[in-house]
Design a protein around this motif. Structure first.
Motif, PDB file in Angstrom:
ATOM      1  N   VAL A 156      43.935  39.660  46.814  1.00 18.38           N
ATOM      2  CA  VAL A 156      44.333  40.751  45.928  1.00 18.38           C
ATOM      3  C   VAL A 156      45.855  40.744  45.853  1.00 18.38           C
ATOM      4  O   VAL A 156      46.527  40.816  46.886  1.00 18.38           O
ATOM      5  N   VAL A 157      46.386  40.632  44.657  1.00 19.38           N
ATOM      6  CA  VAL A 157      47.836  40.635  44.446  1.00 19.38           C
ATOM      7  C   VAL A 157      48.210  42.020  43.935  1.00 19.38           C
ATOM      8  O   VAL A 157      47.953  42.362  42.780  1.00 19.38           O
ATOM      9  N   ALA A 158      48.813  42.820  44.817  1.00 20.70           N
ATOM     10  CA  ALA A 158      49.107  44.225  44.506  1.00 20.70           C
ATOM     11  C   ALA A 158      50.615  44.444  44.474  1.00 20.70           C
ATOM     12  O   ALA A 158      51.164  45.272  45.196  1.00 20.70           O
ATOM     13  N   ILE A 159      51.284  43.697  43.604  1.00 20.21           N
ATOM     14  CA  ILE A 159      52.731  43.790  43.418  1.00 20.21           C
ATOM     15  C   ILE A 159      52.998  43.907  41.922  1.00 20.21           C
ATOM     16  O   ILE A 159      52.096  43.685  41.109  1.00 20.21           O
ATOM     17  N   PRO A 160      54.221  44.268  41.509  1.00 15.61           N
ATOM     18  CA  PRO A 160      54.499  44.359  40.078  1.00 15.61           C
ATOM     19  C   PRO A 160      54.155  43.060  39.354  1.00 15.61           C
ATOM     20  O   PRO A 160      54.369  41.955  39.872  1.00 15.61           O
ATOM     21  N   ALA A 161      53.633  43.190  38.140  1.00 16.54           N
ATOM     22  CA  ALA A 161      53.154  42.029  37.389  1.00 16.54           C
ATOM     23  C   ALA A 161      54.201  40.925  37.250  1.00 16.54           C
ATOM     24  O   ALA A 161      53.854  39.739  37.405  1.00 16.54           O
ATOM     25  N   PRO A 162      55.480  41.223  36.956  1.00 14.42           N
ATOM     26  CA  PRO A 162      56.447  40.125  36.851  1.00 14.42           C
ATOM     27  C   PRO A 162      56.600  39.344  38.156  1.00 14.42           C
ATOM     28  O   PRO A 162      56.801  38.124  38.126  1.00 14.42           O
ATOM     29  N   GLN A 163      56.491  40.019  39.293  1.00 12.20           N
ATOM     30  CA  GLN A 163      56.548  39.318  40.577  1.00 12.20           C
ATOM     31  C   GLN A 163      55.284  38.487  40.783  1.00 12.20           C
ATOM     32  O   GLN A 163      55.334  37.390  41.348  1.00 12.20           O
ATOM     33  N   ALA A 164      54.144  39.032  40.338  1.00 13.02           N
ATOM     34  CA  ALA A 164      52.891  38.280  40.428  1.00 13.02           C
ATOM     35  C   ALA A 164      52.965  37.012  39.585  1.00 13.02           C
ATOM     36  O   ALA A 164      52.460  35.955  39.989  1.00 13.02           O
ATOM     37  N   VAL A 165      53.584  37.103  38.417  1.00 11.19           N
ATOM     38  CA  VAL A 165      53.751  35.924  37.561  1.00 11.19           C
ATOM     39  C   VAL A 165      54.540  34.848  38.299  1.00 11.19           C
ATOM     40  O   VAL A 165      54.145  33.664  38.329  1.00 11.19           O
ATOM     41  N   MET A 166      55.652  35.235  38.913  1.00 17.76           N
ATOM     42  CA  MET A 166      56.491  34.260  39.623  1.00 17.76           C
ATOM     43  C   MET A 166      55.729  33.594  40.767  1.00 17.76           C
ATOM     44  O   MET A 166      55.935  32.414  41.062  1.00 17.76           O
ATOM     45  N   LEU A 167      54.839  34.341  41.404  1.00 21.46           N
ATOM     46  CA  LEU A 167      54.071  33.807  42.522  1.00 21.46           C
ATOM     47  C   LEU A 167      52.932  32.895  42.056  1.00 21.46           C
ATOM     48  O   LEU A 167      52.655  31.868  42.678  1.00 21.46           O
ATOM     49  N   SER A 293      56.423  49.955  31.346  1.00 23.82           N
ATOM     50  CA  SER A 293      56.700  50.284  29.936  1.00 23.82           C
ATOM     51  C   SER A 293      55.619  49.720  29.024  1.00 23.82           C
ATOM     52  O   SER A 293      55.358  50.250  27.957  1.00 23.82           O
ATOM     53  N   ARG A 294      55.010  48.622  29.447  1.00 21.89           N
ATOM     54  CA  ARG A 294      53.873  48.052  28.727  1.00 21.89           C
ATOM     55  C   ARG A 294      52.805  47.708  29.766  1.00 21.89           C
ATOM     56  O   ARG A 294      52.729  46.582  30.250  1.00 21.89           O
ATOM     57  N   PRO A 295      51.962  48.682  30.124  1.00 26.31           N
ATOM     58  CA  PRO A 295      50.973  48.444  31.184  1.00 26.31           C
ATOM     59  C   PRO A 295      49.784  47.626  30.688  1.00 26.31           C
ATOM     60  O   PRO A 295      49.564  47.479  29.480  1.00 26.31           O
ATOM     61  N   TRP A 296      49.021  47.094  31.619  1.00 25.98           N
ATOM     62  CA  TRP A 296      47.746  46.477  31.318  1.00 25.98           C
ATOM     63  C   TRP A 296      46.747  47.605  31.078  1.00 25.98           C
ATOM     64  O   TRP A 296      46.800  48.636  31.735  1.00 25.98           O
ATOM     65  N   HIS A 297      45.839  47.425  30.127  1.00 23.85           N
ATOM     66  CA  HIS A 297      45.011  48.535  29.675  1.00 23.85           C
ATOM     67  C   HIS A 297      43.771  48.766  30.532  1.00 23.85           C
ATOM     68  O   HIS A 297      43.028  49.716  30.289  1.00 23.85           O
ATOM     69  N   GLU A 298      43.528  47.913  31.525  1.00 21.43           N
ATOM     70  CA  GLU A 298      42.378  48.104  32.391  1.00 21.43           C
ATOM     71  C   GLU A 298      42.833  48.363  33.821  1.00 21.43           C
ATOM     72  O   GLU A 298      44.013  48.227  34.142  1.00 21.43           O
ATOM     73  N   ALA A 299      41.881  48.717  34.710  1.00 18.49           N
ATOM     74  CA  ALA A 299      42.223  49.141  36.075  1.00 18.49           C
ATOM     75  C   ALA A 299      42.592  47.982  36.986  1.00 18.49           C
ATOM     76  O   ALA A 299      43.141  48.201  38.067  1.00 18.49           O
ATOM     77  N   PHE A 300      42.305  46.758  36.587  1.00 19.05           N
ATOM     78  CA  PHE A 300      42.693  45.574  37.353  1.00 19.05           C
ATOM     79  C   PHE A 300      42.726  44.387  36.403  1.00 19.05           C
ATOM     80  O   PHE A 300      42.264  44.478  35.247  1.00 19.05           O
ATOM     81  N   LEU A 301      43.255  43.264  36.887  1.00 18.70           N
ATOM     82  CA  LEU A 301      43.286  42.028  36.102  1.00 18.70           C
ATOM     83  C   LEU A 301      42.746  40.922  36.991  1.00 18.70           C
ATOM     84  O   LEU A 301      43.334  40.613  38.030  1.00 18.70           O
ATOM     85  N   SER A 302      41.613  40.347  36.602  1.00 21.86           N
ATOM     86  CA  SER A 302      40.931  39.354  37.430  1.00 21.86           C
ATOM     87  C   SER A 302      41.066  37.972  36.812  1.00 21.86           C
ATOM     88  O   SER A 302      40.946  37.808  35.594  1.00 21.86           O
ATOM     89  N   ALA A 303      41.333  36.968  37.666  1.00 21.41           N
ATOM     90  CA  ALA A 303      41.434  35.584  37.199  1.00 21.41           C
ATOM     91  C   ALA A 303      40.057  34.949  37.177  1.00 21.41           C
ATOM     92  O   ALA A 303      39.223  35.203  38.044  1.00 21.41           O
ATOM     93  N   GLU A 304      39.835  34.112  36.168  1.00 20.30           N
ATOM     94  CA  GLU A 304      38.575  33.375  36.077  1.00 20.30           C
ATOM     95  C   GLU A 304      38.703  32.105  36.914  1.00 20.30           C
ATOM     96  O   GLU A 304      38.945  31.022  36.417  1.00 20.30           O
ATOM     97  N   GLU A 334      35.835  45.038  42.453  1.00 15.00           N
ATOM     98  CA  GLU A 334      35.723  43.728  41.818  1.00 15.00           C
ATOM     99  C   GLU A 334      35.643  42.608  42.853  1.00 15.00           C
ATOM    100  O   GLU A 334      34.819  41.684  42.727  1.00 15.00           O
ATOM    101  N   ILE A 335      36.485  42.661  43.875  1.00  8.34           N
ATOM    102  CA  ILE A 335      36.445  41.642  44.926  1.00  8.34           C
ATOM    103  C   ILE A 335      35.085  41.668  45.631  1.00  8.34           C
ATOM    104  O   ILE A 335      34.470  40.626  45.898  1.00  8.34           O
ATOM    105  N   ASN A 336      34.609  42.853  45.933  1.00  8.54           N
ATOM    106  CA  ASN A 336      33.308  42.986  46.583  1.00  8.54           C
ATOM    107  C   ASN A 336      32.203  42.394  45.708  1.00  8.54           C
ATOM    108  O   ASN A 336      31.279  41.736  46.203  1.00  8.54           O
ATOM    109  N   HIS A 337      32.295  42.629  44.410  1.00 10.79           N
ATOM    110  CA  HIS A 337      31.305  42.094  43.471  1.00 10.79           C
ATOM    111  C   HIS A 337      31.302  40.564  43.489  1.00 10.79           C
ATOM    112  O   HIS A 337      30.240  39.927  43.357  1.00 10.79           O
TER     113      HIS A 337
END
Length: 354
Positions: A156-167, A293-304, A334-337
């Motif tokens: 689970v990556v629980a950091i700001p999205a731009p930092q998640a992108v860099m990682l 300022s421009r959030p993701w519209h769902e409660a999480f973002l999952s990678a396929e 989602e992770i549990n699922h």
């Protein structure tokens, strides 16, 4: 190997970790900072505490209200004020129109994060610099300081999205789908600069408000009499938060003290409190990723991906601390699922407070 590694020890990461831990998973939380909380940040300085991140909680949904009430019953939170004043340039101070409780932690807002930590395995001062899949069908997590490697079945990556992108973007499209990376890159943040300033006991007059919002101000967004949150304050101190435009102009400055002085000067002029311009002490902090300022519209973002990888945070929905909590719970679900389908509901999360 742990079942789930959670990267980020802010509200979303800790909530997600507790939910999964209570369900029976082994969970490891890793964070680059020396303390818990992310934007639930508190500085210890000059014999007091100051909240230079999230300044209060204002619950809206039923689940977050329940969380706040539990923390109130444990004397971690209390009502600070029901009134936030507004100041528009060229207009008199506006009386609050909508009164509703704002909750704070007298021991600092980071106490909220600490209340979520019992029972969790947490590594602090550890920056994750790489995530790679292994031939053994797990994730390998590389830490910067020791070059140590950890392994987990899910992340689970629980950091700001731009930092998640860099990682994550170094994994490339061979591991992560293009749509996932594009969605992650679409999230944007406003920056902010926070100035904490302390004043002599003789400073007069103290304002009648505890919290005030600047409306359409080029430089300032908010000011709070932070010392009014503390039991037996030794001196008045304020926290001033900049506008996004002001923060953008000063974000890359190596020395933020001139920016802090400019914020106090602006506040002194706007509020007709000239002594605000002459603090006894001051500290300034930059928040590169303060508010979505421009959030993701769902409660999480999952990678396929064959291996579970889910992102969460206050940028999923964009409702600050409350949104972060709901995002953390949704990411846990989602992770549990994707893993073992263990019994999982919100009762698990609240078990930590029993």
């Amino acid at each position: 190997m742990t079942d789930i590694a959670v990267i980020g020890a802010g509200m979303a990461g800790l909530v997600c970790a507790q939910q999964l831990s209570q369900a029976g998973y082994s969970v490891l939380v890793v964070d680059k900072s020396r303390g818990l909380g992310g934007r639930l940040a508190t500085r210890r300085l000059h014999g007091t505490w100051a909240d230079h991140g999230a300044c209060y909680l204002k619950p809206k949904g039923e689940l977050f209200r329940r969380f706040v009430e539990i923390l109130r019953s444990r004397h971690i939170l209390e009502v600070w004020t029901e009134e936030v004043y507004e100041l528009t340039a060229g207009a008199p101070l506006s009386e609050p129109k909508n009164r509703s409780p704002r909750y704070v932690a007298p021991g600092g807002m980071s106490a909220i994060a600490k209340s979520l930590a019992p029972g969790l395995e947490i590594l602090l001062n550890q920056r994750v610099i790489a995530i790679t899949p292994t031939p053994e069908n797990s994730w390998r997590i590389t830490l910067e300081s020791s070059n140590e490697e950890l392994t987990a079945k899910a992340i689970v990556v629980a950091i700001p999205a731009p930092q998640a992108v860099m990682l994550l973007e170094s994994l490339g499209e061979g591991v992560l789908d293009t749509a996932f990376l594009d969605n992650l890159r679409s999230v944007e943040f406003y920056p902010s600069i926070s100035a904490i300033a302390g004043y002599p006991l003789t400073s007069q007059p103290l304002p009648k408000w505890k919290a005030l919002t600047f409306v359409d101000d080029a430089d300032l967004a908010w000011i709070g009499l932070d010392s009014s949150k503390r039991p037996n304050p030794q001196q008045p101190h304020f926290v001033v938060q900049s506008s996004a435009d002001f923060a953008q102009r000063h974000l890359e400055s190596q020395d933020l003290e001139p920016a802090g002085k400019l914020m106090l000067q602006r506040a002194a002029e706007s509020l007709s409190l000239p002594w605000l311009n002459t603090p006894e002490w001051m500290q300034v902090h930059r928040w590169r990723y303060a508010f979505p300022s421009r959030p993701w519209h769902e409660a999480f973002l999952s990678a396929e991906t064959p291996l579970p990888l889910v992102c969460c945070g206050d940028w999923c929905g964009g409702n600050l601390a409350e949104g972060a909590m709901l995002s953390g719970l949704a990411a846990a679900d989602e992770i549990n699922h994707q893993l073992r389908h263990l019994p999982l509901d919100n009762v698990n999360f609240f078990n930590v407070f029993v």
